[in-house]
Design an enzyme around this catalytic site. Structure first.
Site, PDB file in Angstrom:
ATOM      1  N   GLY A  50      45.384   9.813  89.572  1.00 52.79           N
ATOM      2  CA  GLY A  50      44.624   8.766  88.880  1.00 52.79           C
ATOM      3  C   GLY A  50      45.328   7.441  89.082  1.00 52.79           C
ATOM      4  N   GLN A  51      44.570   6.359  88.950  1.00 49.31           N
ATOM      5  CA  GLN A  51      45.154   5.061  89.271  1.00 49.31           C
ATOM      6  C   GLN A  51      46.251   4.709  88.269  1.00 49.31           C
ATOM      7  OE1 GLN A  51      41.364   2.619  87.849  1.00 49.31           O
ATOM      8  NE2 GLN A  51      42.912   1.258  88.700  1.00 49.31           N
ATOM      9  N   THR A  52      47.020   3.707  88.642  1.00 49.96           N
ATOM     10  CA  THR A  52      48.150   3.299  87.820  1.00 49.96           C
ATOM     11  C   THR A  52      47.648   2.860  86.428  1.00 49.96           C
ATOM     12  OG1 THR A  52      50.224   2.126  88.045  1.00 49.96           O
ATOM     13  CG2 THR A  52      48.294   0.858  88.520  1.00 49.96           C
ATOM     14  N   GLU A  59      55.898  12.061  89.700  1.00 51.61           N
ATOM     15  CA  GLU A  59      56.105  11.396  90.994  1.00 51.61           C
ATOM     16  C   GLU A  59      57.473  11.695  91.600  1.00 51.61           C
ATOM     17  OE1 GLU A  59      54.618   7.408  91.340  1.00 51.61           O
ATOM     18  OE2 GLU A  59      53.346   7.708  89.598  1.00 51.61           O
TER      19      GLU A  59
HETATM   20  N1  LIG Z   1      55.923   2.918  75.520  1.00 52.89           N
HETATM   21  C1  LIG Z   1      54.703   2.383  75.584  1.00 52.89           C
HETATM   22  N2  LIG Z   1      54.230   1.590  74.590  1.00 52.89           N
HETATM   23  C2  LIG Z   1      52.995   1.059  74.641  1.00 52.89           C
HETATM   24  N3  LIG Z   1      52.127   1.271  75.650  1.00 52.89           N
HETATM   25  C3  LIG Z   1      52.531   2.046  76.663  1.00 52.89           C
HETATM   26  C4  LIG Z   1      53.833   2.651  76.692  1.00 52.89           C
HETATM   27  N4  LIG Z   1      53.950   3.382  77.833  1.00 52.89           N
HETATM   28  C5  LIG Z   1      52.775   3.241  78.474  1.00 52.89           C
HETATM   29  N5  LIG Z   1      51.928   2.446  77.780  1.00 52.89           N
HETATM   30  C6  LIG Z   1      50.541   2.102  78.176  1.00 52.89           C
HETATM   31  O1  LIG Z   1      49.806   3.305  78.290  1.00 52.89           O
HETATM   32  C7  LIG Z   1      48.918   3.240  79.409  1.00 52.89           C
HETATM   33  C8  LIG Z   1      49.154   4.447  80.314  1.00 52.89           C
HETATM   34  O2  LIG Z   1      50.460   4.358  80.870  1.00 52.89           O
HETATM   35  P1  LIG Z   1      51.108   5.531  81.723  1.00 52.89           P
HETATM   36  O3  LIG Z   1      52.505   5.147  81.985  1.00 52.89           O
HETATM   37  O4  LIG Z   1      50.841   6.817  81.039  1.00 52.89           O
HETATM   38  O5  LIG Z   1      50.200   5.451  83.037  1.00 52.89           O
HETATM   39  P2  LIG Z   1      50.389   6.188  84.463  1.00 52.89           P
HETATM   40  O6  LIG Z   1      49.048   6.767  84.789  1.00 52.89           O
HETATM   41  O7  LIG Z   1      51.550   7.091  84.413  1.00 52.89           O
HETATM   42  O8  LIG Z   1      50.663   4.975  85.455  1.00 52.89           O
HETATM   43  P3  LIG Z   1      51.585   4.899  86.795  1.00 52.89           P
HETATM   44  O9  LIG Z   1      50.772   5.526  87.897  1.00 52.89           O
HETATM   45  O10 LIG Z   1      51.755   3.431  87.010  1.00 52.89           O
HETATM   46  O11 LIG Z   1      52.867   5.603  86.532  1.00 52.89           O
HETATM   47  C9  LIG Z   1      49.151   1.899  80.075  1.00 52.89           C
HETATM   48  O12 LIG Z   1      48.152   1.020  79.670  1.00 52.89           O
HETATM   49  C10 LIG Z   1      50.504   1.464  79.554  1.00 52.89           C
HETATM   50  O13 LIG Z   1      50.563   0.075  79.445  1.00 52.89           O
HETATM   51 MG   LIG Z   2      53.369   7.121  85.363  1.00 54.91          MG
END
Ligand SMILES: Nc1ncnc2c1ncn2[C@@H]1O[C@H](COP(=O)(O)OP(=O)(O)OP(=O)(O)O)[C@@H](O)[C@H]1O
Ligand SMILES: [Mg+2]
Length: 306
Positions: free
Chosen positions: A39-41, A170
């Site tokens: 899924g996207q970032t 990752e």
């Molecule tokens: N500690 C935190 N406090 C508040 N918001 C957070 C926190 N960690 C992540 N988020 C928010 O939660 C959402 C999901 O983040 P997450 O890190 O789970 O995404 P991801 O799919 O793992 O992305 P990536 O591919 O970049 O690693 C994002 O909008 C992020 O800004």
């Molecule tokens: Mg992540």
């Protein structure tokens, strides 16, 4: 050990400052299989996997981890045994390294869960060997290592505890191509040993090569959850909507299908793709033309490989 998520919502923060991230997640992670999460970032992948060993507790809903149930009300003390059963390699490995030396870092997990110094050392050395870590660096500070070396130490730290379920966020980041190939072999071996594996990856080739099933996250929700073959059979436009790539072999296959080629299965490797194409060319009665080409290559000495 099966992990089952039921009706999970999750928000970061507390009170008025909450940031809702995960919405109505229902998922099962089958035992002895590799489940990939893509899924996207920012779609919530890392947040989701931290529910699998209760590093984060659900805001609503339940997570069943083997015999344990985690809800918003579960006390910290009840979470300790879960940490021994579900190991996690974080997205940023430096965030999980802390001991003065590599060997002590990897020994920490087994010691924390009751191993003697000698047992912990043996487990650590075995785990470091499994991830191909150079023995001459055992007494180095983990913080003086390269990104790829840190990644290996973090991996070893989890392997040394030998948890039934392992989550990798990752894990290929920072590894060179050989390191990545070794990692794929390691994950396959762990799966063949009966471990349950959860793998977050942005590399679709890796997902295609390894995963039994795939979860696609979008805006904190599950956009798809199905066997890998079913997922990659979806149209290209669906992947574009999710901001995801297709593996190169499958993108190529889909382009060829537009030209009228018919494939009986998705090509998992370049070799598989080449074989299927050769079969297509034969059945299209192009064999004569191919032999002609082969003949002219023979006359000119064939293609040059330098
Ligand atoms: N500690 C935190 N406090 C508040 N918001 C957070 C926190 N960690 C992540 N988020 C928010 O939660 C959402 C999901 O983040 P997450 O890190 O789970 O995404 P991801 O799919 O793992 O992305 P990536 O591919 O970049 O690693 C994002 O909008 C992020 O800004
Ligand atoms: Mg992540």
């Amino acid at each position: 050990m099966v992990i089952n998520i039921e009706g999970l919502d999750f928000a970061y923060g507390a009170g008025k400052q909450t940031v809702p991230v995960l919405k109505n997640i229902n998922l099962t992670f089958p035992e002895g299989q590799i489940t990939a999460i893509i899924g996207q970032t920012g779609s919530g992948k890392s947040t989701l996997v931290q529910q699998l060993n209760a590093l984060l507790k659900p805001t609503a809903g339940e997570v069943h981890i083997g015999d344990h149930t985690v809800t918003n009300k579960t006390k910290e003390k009840a979470l300790t045994p879960i940490r021994a059963e579900v190991g996690m390699v974080f997205q940023f490995p430096e965030s999980q390294l802390f001991a003065p030396t590599v060997i002590e870092d990897v020994m920490y997990g087994p010691k924390n869960f009751g191993a003697t110094d000698e047992e912990a050392k043996q487990a650590a050395e075995k785990a470091l060997a499994k991830v191909g870590f150079d023995t001459s660096l055992y007494d180095q500070s983990p913080f003086n290592l390269s990104g790829g070396q840190m990644r290996r130490v973090a991996l070893a730290g989890v392997l040394a505890m030998n948890p039934q379920t392992m989550v990798f966020d990752e894990p290929a980041a920072g590894l060179d191509p050989q390191g990545q190939a070794e990692l794929l072999d390691l994950l396959r071996t762990l799966r063949d040993e009966g471990k349950t594996i959860v793998l977050i990856s942005h590399q679709m080739e890796q997902v295609l090569a390894l995963a039994n099933q795939v979860v696609v996250m979008k805006d904190g929700q599950v956009a798809a959850h199905e066997p890998v073959e079913e997922l990659f059979a979806r149209p290209q436009s669906w992947f574009a909507d999710q901001h995801l790539d297709l593996p190169e072999t499958i993108a190529f296959q889909k382009e060829m299908e537009k030209q009228g080629f018919v494939f009986d299965h998705l090509a998992k490797t370049v070799d598989d793709l080449a074989k299927q194409l050769a079969g297509q060319l034969d059945s299209a009665k192009l064999t004569g033309q191919r032999s002609d080409q082969a003949g002219s290559q023979a006359q000119t000495g064939g293609p040059h490989h330098e």
